[in-house]
Scaffold this motif. Structure first.
Motif, mmCIF file in Angstrom:
data_model
loop_
_atom_site.group_PDB
_atom_site.id
_atom_site.type_symbol
_atom_site.label_atom_id
_atom_site.label_comp_id
_atom_site.label_asym_id
_atom_site.label_seq_id
_atom_site.Cartn_x
_atom_site.Cartn_y
_atom_site.Cartn_z
ATOM 1 N N ILE A 1 0.847 -1.194 0.000
ATOM 2 C CA ILE A 1 0.000 0.000 0.000
ATOM 3 C C ILE A 1 0.881 1.242 0.000
ATOM 4 O O ILE A 1 1.748 1.388 0.869
ATOM 5 C CB ILE A 1 -0.896 0.027 1.258
ATOM 6 C CG1 ILE A 1 -1.918 -1.108 1.235
ATOM 7 C CG2 ILE A 1 -1.585 1.383 1.420
ATOM 8 C CD1 ILE A 1 -2.887 -1.075 0.075
ATOM 9 N N LEU B 1 -3.341 4.379 -1.891
ATOM 10 C CA LEU B 1 -4.394 4.919 -1.034
ATOM 11 C C LEU B 1 -4.199 6.426 -1.002
ATOM 12 O O LEU B 1 -3.226 6.928 -0.441
ATOM 13 C CB LEU B 1 -4.324 4.342 0.381
ATOM 14 C CG LEU B 1 -4.481 2.829 0.531
ATOM 15 C CD1 LEU B 1 -4.617 2.460 1.999
ATOM 16 C CD2 LEU B 1 -5.685 2.312 -0.253
ATOM 17 N N SER C 1 -10.238 5.852 -1.604
ATOM 18 C CA SER C 1 -8.919 5.228 -1.674
ATOM 19 C C SER C 1 -9.025 3.719 -1.796
ATOM 20 O O SER C 1 -8.221 3.071 -2.485
ATOM 21 C CB SER C 1 -8.115 5.566 -0.419
ATOM 22 O OG SER C 1 -7.796 6.933 -0.353
ATOM 23 N N ALA C 2 -10.002 3.141 -1.108
ATOM 24 C CA ALA C 2 -10.147 1.691 -1.085
ATOM 25 C C ALA C 2 -10.553 1.131 -2.445
ATOM 26 O O ALA C 2 -10.514 -0.086 -2.651
ATOM 27 C CB ALA C 2 -11.173 1.282 -0.025
ATOM 28 N N TYR D 1 0.669 4.636 1.043
ATOM 29 C CA TYR D 1 -0.307 5.331 1.887
ATOM 30 C C TYR D 1 -0.071 6.839 1.869
ATOM 31 O O TYR D 1 0.560 7.396 2.763
ATOM 32 C CB TYR D 1 -0.231 4.775 3.309
ATOM 33 C CG TYR D 1 -1.348 5.229 4.224
ATOM 34 C CD1 TYR D 1 -2.563 5.693 3.713
ATOM 35 C CD2 TYR D 1 -1.202 5.180 5.600
ATOM 36 C CE1 TYR D 1 -3.582 6.100 4.553
ATOM 37 C CE2 TYR D 1 -2.221 5.581 6.456
ATOM 38 C CZ TYR D 1 -3.408 6.043 5.918
ATOM 39 O OH TYR D 1 -4.422 6.451 6.749
ATOM 40 N N TYR E 1 -12.503 -1.334 2.124
ATOM 41 C CA TYR E 1 -12.304 -0.318 3.180
ATOM 42 C C TYR E 1 -12.283 -0.994 4.556
ATOM 43 O O TYR E 1 -11.408 -0.722 5.390
ATOM 44 C CB TYR E 1 -13.466 0.655 3.033
ATOM 45 C CG TYR E 1 -13.669 1.757 4.027
ATOM 46 C CD1 TYR E 1 -12.780 2.807 4.134
ATOM 47 C CD2 TYR E 1 -14.840 1.789 4.797
ATOM 48 C CE1 TYR E 1 -13.022 3.864 5.012
ATOM 49 C CE2 TYR E 1 -15.100 2.840 5.665
ATOM 50 C CZ TYR E 1 -14.178 3.877 5.765
ATOM 51 O OH TYR E 1 -14.438 4.929 6.620
ATOM 52 N N CYS F 1 -8.206 4.386 5.554
ATOM 53 C CA CYS F 1 -8.233 5.289 4.401
ATOM 54 C C CYS F 1 -9.653 5.791 4.189
ATOM 55 O O CYS F 1 -10.606 5.262 4.753
ATOM 56 C CB CYS F 1 -7.740 4.580 3.147
ATOM 57 S SG CYS F 1 -8.800 3.217 2.589
ATOM 58 N N CYS G 1 -0.871 -0.793 -4.447
ATOM 59 C CA CYS G 1 -2.175 -0.125 -4.466
ATOM 60 C C CYS G 1 -2.023 1.245 -3.819
ATOM 61 O O CYS G 1 -1.507 1.341 -2.692
ATOM 62 C CB CYS G 1 -3.217 -0.932 -3.695
ATOM 63 S SG CYS G 1 -3.646 -2.509 -4.443
#
Length: 371
Positions: free
Chosen positions: A69, A334, A310-311, A71, A295, A306, A332
């Motif tokens: 992730i 976020l 974002s999810a 983030y 999520y 998040c 991924c």
């Protein structure tokens, strides 16, 4: 006693490594950005956000796939928009602008207001009335922006601010501003710097489609300098009620609980299509139910909070998991922090919230299942 304790602390501190100070993404990636030694840098030390492994998500895919992730909800105002805004406001300041303007579903307004404040400039924000999470609205207000809530959606707000910047002395800082994407491309640099290579897949939520374009720009610049040996497949995910890049048609009345990507006519539409073609990637739609499921998984299984939009990147990855190559590395993105929209967390959490418990040990123990 005091002297010996002080001496011991000095000895410990002498052994501790001194961390390199992070002064923001412009300072870190200056050779890749359109700035000079005389450019007045407007920064809140944005960037340098973590790349976090998510083993529970990887386990759902299997086949030796690794999932990370990126983030960006840990930027100063809680979203990836800070990356672009430090560049956009820096260049506006360099050009002598005294005010900036943007249309926003929330995150852009917060970032624009914060960086305008930092740069001693006025910020004006147009938002679709009733469709901005209160956490984001609160930020923009506290940073000092002047907010106009219009009776229309984001796409209409963007049309108006573009007209404003064309006709009045005010700088537009939406992602149509080329400096925004210059700042946002640094997230791709950070991914490669941490992994030592580009991922096989980059999964990303898509709203106005600037971020997917920026990531692709960044990966290509690193690839050209042999900082990575491959380019990722760019996988963009939109909410099913707001998916013009999937349908190929403008969505006049986009609807989704993922308000950050509730955009029916992306400003960077053609750029995003070019990225899809060049990377061999895809655009796919995920339902609100799939977004909320991802999520909850991120929060409940990985401890990562998040905002719903974002999810969409994780929801999308799980939706097309059978297409992921064996042993692939997937990142991924976020884009925003969950604290932007706490109402969604409360509304969609499946965990129990016990109210009215008697303030006694026995009563608390009983509720917890110990008695």
């Amino acid at each position: 006693m005091t002297t010996s304790l002080s001496a011991a602390n000095d000895a410990i501190n002498h052994r501790l490594p001194v961390a390199k100070r992070w002064n923001g993404l412009i300072d870190a990636y200056r050779p890749y950005l359109p700035v000079t030694d005389s450019t007045p840098i407007i920064s809140l030390c944005e960037g340098n956000t973590p790349l976090i492994p998510v083993p529970s998500i990887a386990a759902e895919i299997g086949r030796g796939v690794q999932v990370y992730i990126k983030y960006d909800g840990l930027n100063p105002t809680g979203s990836f928009k800070d990356r672009g805004m430090t560049m956009a406001v820096t260049k506006a300041k360099e050009a002598g602008a005294e005010a900036i303007i943007c249309a926003s579903t929330g995150n852009t307004s917060a970032a624009a207001a914060a960086y305008a404040c930092r740069g001693g400039m006025r910020a004006f924000v147009l938002i679709p009335d009733g469709y901005v999470a209160l956490g984001k609205l609160a930020q923009a207000l506290l940073y000092g922006a002047e907010i106009l809530a219009i009776k229309g959606n984001f796409d209409r707000a963007l049309e108006i601010v573009r007209e404003m910047s064309d006709n009045y002395p005010i700088t537009l800082v939406n992602s149509v501003n080329p400096y925004r994407l210059q700042g946002q491309k640094t997230a791709a640099f950070e991914v490669v710097d941490v992994l030592g290579e580009a991922p096989d897949w980059l999964c990303i939520p898509v709203g106005n489609a600037g971020n997917i374009s920026a990531y692709w720009m960044g990966f290509n610049e690193y690839y050209a300098e042999k900082r990575c040996t491959k380019l990722p497949k760019m996988m963009g995910f939109q909410a099913s009620g707001s998916a013009p890049l999937v349908s190929g048609e403008r969505v006049k009345n986009p609807e989704t609980l993922a308000t950050a990507i509730r955009i029916g006519n992306p400003a960077n539409w053609q750029k995003a299509l070019d990225v899809q073609a060049a990377s061999g990637g895809q655009f796919n739609a995920v339902t609100d139910q799939e977004i909320i499921a991802a999520y909850r998984k991120l929060g409940g299984n990985e401890g990562i909070f998040c905002e719903p939009a974002s999810a969409a990147s994780v929801a999308g990855l799980l939706k097309v998991k059978d297409q992921v190559p064996m042993g692939a590395t997937v990142v991924c993105v976020l884009t925003g922090n969950g604290l932007k929209d706490p109402d969604s967390a409360i509304q969609h959490s499946e965990n129990q919230f016990h109210q009215g418990v008697d303030p006694e040990l026995a009563a608390v123990a009983k509720v917890m299942g110990f008695a």
